[in-house]
Write a protein that holds these residues in place. Structure first.
Motif, mmCIF file in Angstrom:
data_model
loop_
_atom_site.group_PDB
_atom_site.id
_atom_site.type_symbol
_atom_site.label_atom_id
_atom_site.label_comp_id
_atom_site.label_asym_id
_atom_site.label_seq_id
_atom_site.Cartn_x
_atom_site.Cartn_y
_atom_site.Cartn_z
ATOM 1 N N PHE A 48 0.816 -1.313 -0.049
ATOM 2 C CA PHE A 48 0.089 -0.101 -0.030
ATOM 3 C C PHE A 48 0.762 1.123 0.041
ATOM 4 O O PHE A 48 1.602 1.354 0.820
ATOM 5 N N LEU A 49 0.596 2.423 -1.066
ATOM 6 C CA LEU A 49 1.274 3.362 -1.076
ATOM 7 C C LEU A 49 0.299 4.624 -0.744
ATOM 8 O O LEU A 49 -0.706 4.863 -1.263
ATOM 9 N N HIS A 50 0.659 5.060 0.348
ATOM 10 C CA HIS A 50 -0.159 6.274 1.238
ATOM 11 C C HIS A 50 -0.342 7.453 0.315
ATOM 12 O O HIS A 50 0.447 7.942 -0.673
ATOM 13 N N GLY A 51 -1.145 8.439 0.631
ATOM 14 C CA GLY A 51 -1.058 9.703 -0.103
ATOM 15 C C GLY A 51 -0.413 10.854 0.522
ATOM 16 O O GLY A 51 0.369 10.557 1.267
ATOM 17 N N HIS A 52 -0.635 11.982 -0.042
ATOM 18 C CA HIS A 52 0.254 13.027 0.535
ATOM 19 C C HIS A 52 0.141 13.497 1.795
ATOM 20 O O HIS A 52 0.822 13.881 2.798
ATOM 21 N N GLY A 53 -1.003 13.033 2.671
ATOM 22 C CA GLY A 53 -1.422 13.109 4.058
ATOM 23 C C GLY A 53 -0.782 12.224 4.960
ATOM 24 O O GLY A 53 -0.757 12.257 6.318
ATOM 25 N N LEU A 70 -9.883 -11.806 3.712
ATOM 26 C CA LEU A 70 -9.277 -12.284 2.472
ATOM 27 C C LEU A 70 -7.902 -12.972 2.691
ATOM 28 O O LEU A 70 -7.302 -13.679 1.787
ATOM 29 N N GLY A 71 -7.323 -12.804 3.981
ATOM 30 C CA GLY A 71 -6.079 -13.406 4.307
ATOM 31 C C GLY A 71 -5.016 -13.014 3.663
ATOM 32 O O GLY A 71 -3.926 -13.517 3.471
ATOM 33 N N LEU A 72 -5.029 -11.633 3.577
ATOM 34 C CA LEU A 72 -3.863 -10.615 2.985
ATOM 35 C C LEU A 72 -3.041 -10.036 3.679
ATOM 36 O O LEU A 72 -3.692 -9.336 4.600
ATOM 37 N N ALA A 73 -1.692 -10.308 3.825
ATOM 38 C CA ALA A 73 -0.655 -9.458 4.399
ATOM 39 C C ALA A 73 -0.658 -8.120 3.726
ATOM 40 O O ALA A 73 -0.953 -7.934 2.540
ATOM 41 N N CYS A 74 -0.154 -6.968 4.356
ATOM 42 C CA CYS A 74 -0.132 -5.841 3.908
ATOM 43 C C CYS A 74 1.070 -5.102 4.449
ATOM 44 O O CYS A 74 1.306 -4.922 5.662
ATOM 45 N N VAL A 75 1.745 -4.487 3.730
ATOM 46 C CA VAL A 75 2.829 -3.576 4.093
ATOM 47 C C VAL A 75 2.698 -1.944 3.548
ATOM 48 O O VAL A 75 2.454 -1.876 2.477
ATOM 49 N N LEU A 124 -1.612 -1.098 -4.388
ATOM 50 C CA LEU A 124 -2.870 -0.403 -3.891
ATOM 51 C C LEU A 124 -2.360 1.035 -3.461
ATOM 52 O O LEU A 124 -1.640 0.942 -2.552
ATOM 53 N N GLY A 125 -2.731 2.064 -3.976
ATOM 54 C CA GLY A 125 -2.778 3.238 -3.642
ATOM 55 C C GLY A 125 -3.767 4.252 -3.753
ATOM 56 O O GLY A 125 -4.763 4.154 -4.384
ATOM 57 N N VAL A 126 -3.781 5.168 -2.861
ATOM 58 C CA VAL A 126 -4.603 6.268 -2.697
ATOM 59 C C VAL A 126 -4.102 7.583 -3.087
ATOM 60 O O VAL A 126 -2.860 8.042 -2.595
ATOM 61 N N SER A 127 -4.717 8.429 -3.751
ATOM 62 C CA SER A 127 -4.333 9.767 -3.903
ATOM 63 C C SER A 127 -2.826 9.779 -4.450
ATOM 64 O O SER A 127 -2.632 9.327 -5.516
ATOM 65 N N GLY A 132 1.224 6.813 -7.685
ATOM 66 C CA GLY A 132 2.493 6.238 -7.672
ATOM 67 C C GLY A 132 2.593 4.873 -7.711
ATOM 68 O O GLY A 132 3.615 4.031 -8.393
ATOM 69 N N ALA A 133 1.477 3.871 -7.467
ATOM 70 C CA ALA A 133 1.185 2.709 -7.693
ATOM 71 C C ALA A 133 1.178 2.414 -9.289
ATOM 72 O O ALA A 133 1.797 1.440 -9.561
#
Length: 265
Positions: A48-53, A70-75, A124-127, A132-133
């Motif tokens: 996961f790539l976060h937004g400007h905030g 869903l049994g998904l790890a996340c970094v 997965l990325g937001v904003s 970036g994603a």
């Protein structure tokens, strides 16, 4: 940019799920990591790539519940306001670009500690993180065949000249525009699974998401999109509202990629 999630009362179940997050150091930089109680087949994960905030999914009950289900790890690496590109951003690192950090440090860490490696890693990325994603997947489509961009800030050159770290990364707005996802897209080499989500009331970023979608369509590149759902514009209210569609897309794409892997006899 997306605002922080509102503080809401969480059930005991949500609290227990959030307790499965931990903060770690990857090559000297902070990352939030989620481990579900039961892993999916193939040890699939989300990067996961976060937004400007700079808000990750660590305190987000909505996405945490889907990751657990869903049994998904996340970094979730902490990328500061770097725009997740291949340019050095001093706020992130004086010498290392975010792309180099993800490739040289985060992916090896995920392989060692989560037993996850491409193509079993969905972007997965937001904003800011959404664009970036997309750029990461467009640069390395074989490595990252799955990308979901939610409320992506694609034409980020419009923020050039505001005294932000972006100004140090690109000498002009035009230089930044040349590095946008829309211009990086290769007509013959692209990620197999793409999802674009943007609220039509997002006055700042909606048009650039539609422009990328138009290029994908005219080039004949398959993708999924939702440009109709309205739920708060560029906000976490919208990002959380579309979570079921986003996470189901990621789950289905990961399953398809697992079926593509050669069978071990």
């Amino acid at each position: 940019m997306a605002t922080a999630p509102s503080q809401t009362a969480r059930s005991m179940t949500d609290t227990l799920r959030l307790a499965q997050w931990q903060q770690v150091s990857i090559a000297g930089k902070t990352a939030d990591v989620f481990m579900p109680s039961k892993r999916s087949p193939g040890n699939c994960s989300v990067l996961f790539l976060h937004g400007h905030g700079r808000i990750t999914l660590k305190d987000n009950a909505t996405y945490t519940a889907h990751l657990e289900r869903l049994g998904l790890a996340c970094v979730c690496p902490h990328g500061q306001r770097s725009w997740w590109g291949n340019r050095v951003c001093r706020e992130f690192d004086a010498k290392l670009s975010p792309v180099d950090y993800l490739q040289d440090s985060v992916l090896p860490w995920m392989n060692e500690h989560l037993q996850s490696a491409p193509p079993a890693i969905a972007l997965l990325g937001v904003s800011m993180g959404g664009q970036g994603a997309l750029k990461l997947a467009y640069r390395f489509p074989d490595q990252f065949p799955i990308v979901a961009a939610v409320a992506p800030a694609i034409d980020f050159q419009i923020w050039h000249g505001r005294g932000l770290p972006l100004d140090e990364m690109y000498p002009t707005a035009e230089a930044a525009r040349q590095d946008t996802a829309t211009l990086l897209l290769h007509p013959l080499h692209w990620p197999r699974h793409q999802l674009l989500m943007s609220d039509p009331t997002d006055a700042e970023w909606f048009d650039s998401a539609q422009k990328l979608a138009s290029k994908l369509y005219s080039t004949g590149i398959p993708f999924e999109s939702d440009f109709e759902t309205r739920h708060g514009g560029q906000s976490w209210e919208y990002i959380n509202h579309v979570a079921p569609r986003v996470m189901q897309f990621i789950h289905d794409a990961l399953e398809q990629e697992q079926r593509r892997l050669p069978t071990v006899k």
